[in-house]
Scaffold this motif. Sequence first.
Motif, mmCIF file in Angstrom:
data_model
loop_
_atom_site.group_PDB
_atom_site.id
_atom_site.type_symbol
_atom_site.label_atom_id
_atom_site.label_comp_id
_atom_site.label_asym_id
_atom_site.label_seq_id
_atom_site.Cartn_x
_atom_site.Cartn_y
_atom_site.Cartn_z
ATOM 1 N N PRO A 1 0.847 -11.502 -11.464
ATOM 2 C CA PRO A 1 1.911 -10.608 -11.947
ATOM 3 C C PRO A 1 1.646 -9.130 -11.694
ATOM 4 O O PRO A 1 2.598 -8.345 -11.551
ATOM 5 C CB PRO A 1 1.967 -10.920 -13.448
ATOM 6 N N SER A 2 0.387 -8.710 -11.616
ATOM 7 C CA SER A 2 0.101 -7.296 -11.391
ATOM 8 C C SER A 2 0.408 -6.856 -9.965
ATOM 9 O O SER A 2 0.417 -5.653 -9.681
ATOM 10 C CB SER A 2 -1.378 -7.014 -11.687
ATOM 11 N N PHE A 3 0.690 -7.802 -9.055
ATOM 12 C CA PHE A 3 0.975 -7.455 -7.667
ATOM 13 C C PHE A 3 2.468 -7.319 -7.383
ATOM 14 O O PHE A 3 2.864 -7.206 -6.219
ATOM 15 C CB PHE A 3 0.397 -8.525 -6.731
ATOM 16 N N ARG A 4 3.296 -7.334 -8.402
ATOM 17 C CA ARG A 4 4.738 -7.241 -8.158
ATOM 18 C C ARG A 4 5.098 -5.898 -7.517
ATOM 19 O O ARG A 4 5.906 -5.827 -6.592
ATOM 20 C CB ARG A 4 5.511 -7.422 -9.468
ATOM 21 N N GLY A 5 4.527 -4.819 -8.010
ATOM 22 C CA GLY A 5 4.805 -3.518 -7.409
ATOM 23 C C GLY A 5 4.280 -3.408 -5.984
ATOM 24 O O GLY A 5 4.940 -2.826 -5.113
ATOM 25 N N LEU A 6 3.102 -3.977 -5.732
ATOM 26 C CA LEU A 6 2.555 -3.971 -4.377
ATOM 27 C C LEU A 6 3.412 -4.810 -3.438
ATOM 28 O O LEU A 6 3.594 -4.461 -2.267
ATOM 29 C CB LEU A 6 1.117 -4.485 -4.397
ATOM 30 N N TYR A 7 3.959 -5.908 -3.949
ATOM 31 C CA TYR A 7 4.825 -6.747 -3.100
ATOM 32 C C TYR A 7 6.114 -6.013 -2.749
ATOM 33 O O TYR A 7 6.641 -6.167 -1.642
ATOM 34 C CB TYR A 7 5.136 -8.053 -3.823
ATOM 35 N N SER A 8 6.634 -5.233 -3.665
ATOM 36 C CA SER A 8 7.817 -4.430 -3.355
ATOM 37 C C SER A 8 7.513 -3.419 -2.260
ATOM 38 O O SER A 8 8.327 -3.206 -1.346
ATOM 39 C CB SER A 8 8.304 -3.721 -4.626
ATOM 40 N N HIS A 9 6.338 -2.791 -2.333
ATOM 41 C CA HIS A 9 5.918 -1.874 -1.273
ATOM 42 C C HIS A 9 5.731 -2.617 0.048
ATOM 43 O O HIS A 9 6.131 -2.126 1.114
ATOM 44 C CB HIS A 9 4.617 -1.181 -1.684
ATOM 45 N N PHE A 10 5.141 -3.806 -0.005
ATOM 46 C CA PHE A 10 4.953 -4.607 1.196
ATOM 47 C C PHE A 10 6.284 -5.013 1.820
ATOM 48 O O PHE A 10 6.443 -5.009 3.056
ATOM 49 C CB PHE A 10 4.129 -5.854 0.833
ATOM 50 N N ALA A 11 7.261 -5.377 0.987
ATOM 51 C CA ALA A 11 8.583 -5.746 1.497
ATOM 52 C C ALA A 11 9.250 -4.577 2.203
ATOM 53 O O ALA A 11 9.910 -4.748 3.237
ATOM 54 C CB ALA A 11 9.459 -6.258 0.352
ATOM 55 N N THR A 12 9.076 -3.379 1.673
ATOM 56 C CA THR A 12 9.661 -2.198 2.314
ATOM 57 C C THR A 12 9.023 -1.936 3.675
ATOM 58 O O THR A 12 9.724 -1.664 4.669
ATOM 59 C CB THR A 12 9.492 -0.975 1.406
ATOM 60 N N VAL A 13 7.701 -2.039 3.746
ATOM 61 C CA VAL A 13 7.007 -1.819 5.018
ATOM 62 C C VAL A 13 7.386 -2.894 6.033
ATOM 63 O O VAL A 13 7.616 -2.613 7.216
ATOM 64 C CB VAL A 13 5.481 -1.792 4.788
ATOM 65 N N LEU A 14 7.488 -4.149 5.576
ATOM 66 C CA LEU A 14 7.840 -5.236 6.482
ATOM 67 C C LEU A 14 9.259 -5.074 7.033
ATOM 68 O O LEU A 14 9.500 -5.305 8.229
ATOM 69 C CB LEU A 14 7.715 -6.570 5.737
ATOM 70 N N CYS A 15 10.190 -4.658 6.195
ATOM 71 C CA CYS A 15 11.565 -4.469 6.665
ATOM 72 C C CYS A 15 11.667 -3.281 7.611
ATOM 73 O O CYS A 15 12.504 -3.287 8.535
ATOM 74 C CB CYS A 15 12.506 -4.290 5.476
ATOM 75 N N ASP A 16 10.847 -2.257 7.408
ATOM 76 C CA ASP A 16 10.847 -1.133 8.352
ATOM 77 C C ASP A 16 10.434 -1.580 9.745
ATOM 78 O O ASP A 16 10.927 -1.046 10.747
ATOM 79 C CB ASP A 16 9.893 -0.044 7.859
ATOM 80 N N VAL A 17 9.571 -2.591 9.823
ATOM 81 C CA VAL A 17 9.112 -3.083 11.121
ATOM 82 C C VAL A 17 10.088 -4.093 11.715
ATOM 83 O O VAL A 17 10.391 -4.052 12.915
ATOM 84 C CB VAL A 17 7.703 -3.707 10.983
ATOM 85 N N CYS A 18 10.616 -5.000 10.899
ATOM 86 C CA CYS A 18 11.397 -6.130 11.409
ATOM 87 C C CYS A 18 12.903 -5.865 11.477
ATOM 88 O O CYS A 18 13.587 -6.494 12.302
ATOM 89 C CB CYS A 18 11.156 -7.363 10.536
ATOM 90 N N TYR A 19 13.436 -4.987 10.631
ATOM 91 C CA TYR A 19 14.889 -4.854 10.552
ATOM 92 C C TYR A 19 15.539 -4.369 11.852
ATOM 93 O O TYR A 19 16.663 -4.789 12.142
ATOM 94 C CB TYR A 19 15.270 -3.923 9.399
ATOM 95 N N PRO A 20 14.906 -3.514 12.666
ATOM 96 C CA PRO A 20 15.574 -3.156 13.928
ATOM 97 C C PRO A 20 15.776 -4.328 14.878
ATOM 98 O O PRO A 20 16.589 -4.208 15.807
ATOM 99 C CB PRO A 20 14.619 -2.117 14.536
ATOM 100 N N PHE A 21 15.088 -5.447 14.651
ATOM 101 C CA PHE A 21 15.158 -6.567 15.586
ATOM 102 C C PHE A 21 15.861 -7.784 14.999
ATOM 103 O O PHE A 21 16.571 -8.492 15.718
ATOM 104 C CB PHE A 21 13.752 -6.960 16.038
ATOM 105 N N ILE A 22 15.668 -8.079 13.725
ATOM 106 C CA ILE A 22 16.293 -9.238 13.097
ATOM 107 C C ILE A 22 16.893 -8.818 11.766
ATOM 108 O O ILE A 22 16.344 -7.965 11.066
ATOM 109 C CB ILE A 22 15.274 -10.389 12.890
ATOM 110 N N HIS A 23 18.033 -9.438 11.429
ATOM 111 C CA HIS A 23 18.720 -9.158 10.171
ATOM 112 C C HIS A 23 18.815 -10.401 9.296
ATOM 113 O O HIS A 23 19.504 -10.361 8.271
ATOM 114 C CB HIS A 23 20.127 -8.616 10.439
ATOM 115 N N ASP A 24 18.176 -11.489 9.699
ATOM 116 C CA ASP A 24 18.229 -12.724 8.928
ATOM 117 C C ASP A 24 17.177 -12.664 7.824
ATOM 118 O O ASP A 24 15.975 -12.599 8.104
ATOM 119 C CB ASP A 24 17.969 -13.917 9.844
ATOM 120 N N PRO A 25 17.574 -12.696 6.546
ATOM 121 C CA PRO A 25 16.573 -12.623 5.463
ATOM 122 C C PRO A 25 15.609 -13.797 5.472
ATOM 123 O O PRO A 25 14.446 -13.645 5.083
ATOM 124 C CB PRO A 25 17.434 -12.607 4.192
#
Length: 532
Positions: free
Chosen positions: A237-261
């Motif tokens: 449970p203490s990694f929820r904030g880190l996972y939100s940060h990870f999701a943001t970084v991952l979408c910055d890399v992947c979103y220009p190429f794929i839009h499928d969640p």
Amino acid sequence: MEPCQLGYEELCDELSTLIATFPPPFIYINDTTCPRITSSIVASLLDKIESTDPGPSKRVHFAKVNAVACFTARLLYDSVLNALAKRSPDWNDGRMNRSLEGNTQRFNESFDGFIHGLRAVSSHLHENARENKKGKERMKLEADDVRLVIVVERAERLKETLPEFLVPLTRLAELTQLDLCVILLSEVRWEDIRPPLGASPDPYFINVPPLSKETIVQRLTSSFVPSNDRSPGPYHPSFRGLYSHFATVLCDVCYPFIHDPLEIEYIAAARWPGFVQPVLDEHQRLIGDEMDLDDADEPQLHPPSEDVRMRLSRLFNPSLSAALEELYPRLTNATDWATKNKPEYDLLSAKPGQVATGKDQLEKGNKATTLTLPRMSKFILVSAFLASTNPAKSDIRMFGRGLDEKKRKRRARKTAKSGPTKVPQRLLGPVAFPLDRLLAILGALLEENDVETRLPAPEFTIPGEYTDMEISRVAIYAAVTELTSMRLIHRTTPGDRINGPPSFKCGISYDVALVLAKQLSIPLNDLMWDPA
């Protein structure tokens, strides 16, 4: 609103309003990015409408079929009627669709039988609804208080498998004279599968736009389910904030190429355990230090600081691009990729100069992959590297042999007095080469460096005859195709091109080619036109 419907609020509101009030007879839903999510949302929405008390509106019964699975008319008829009647086929008697109340007519023989089957299902559902009512409510229930909804996903396949069924399917409400709505769901536009001559009516069109990057981040964050284990893990449970940060970084890399969640969630599931592993290693190290000090209180796992978050992003950002390149085209699966790209132990305590960069990790993966290749595939890779590095005009001088054999000479290096310095081709990157040139270089390497390992073949008496036989085998072309699928060789010409030989580019670096050349006892630097 359920988490799975995040970003699809407009679709849910519009479709639920239509189905509950006055639905059009034909609805076409177009989703070009993620039709799987749209299909599941439509099914869950209709299931919710069907299970709730209709009140003054009509009771809805729906059937959801896949056009890929229903590749014949009989399969489509059976799937729709069984789903509407909530029945399972009787396989023991070899019957798929009999009447509902003693009628011996089969409803899957023709389209006329299918229409009679829909009417019989509607009457059957109406009788069941009357039995569930009491007194005056049963008397008020009219025969047309049942509404049927048929959902067909992957509808573009109907144009290939059942093209004659597409027009009557869009006019099914008109043919059956029932309160019926047909919903076609596809990633292809209606204009691409519309029947000719205007035989089909214009649908009520619903276009599902791609999700925004912020919405995908919210979906990823909402998919984080904390674990109940006492021992710290990736989903503590203490990694929820880190996972939100990870999701943001991952979408910055992947979103220009794929839009499928779903594809981004697949990449996140492969990278997240390795992303958080350095934090877990540091926590285990702190526990070991506390035990050495005989401290009874075990340190609690706290959320990482902002400095640790930024350092993790800097360390793992190159691996996110590598995960996108390998997992999106399914060159490997998430489990194998996560195992191959597992981070080093206690990565946060290492100095910045001691940490391998993303390029080094990718190079390490390429070396590990090439070490397990067959011997002939290694020869092909070295030949591809030489073909991509040396100019074509140098092949006769570097690989040519004959009666008047001359000493192999490289290009003489001249010191330019002025002007820009010419960069070696090895540093500029690989150039394309035809397949014929690859086979010619492969034959020269086999003739020079593979003679001692060959089995005795007394039937070949002419010099070079055995090598010509080897490079003309089907296995050579199959190995080239396999190396292309592994991204060790890149094809530059389209696959449907028939004029001329195909062209390729080498996908390995100089270091990997040098390792392979040492294994095969090939003097790589002597065969390069400009080794500097």
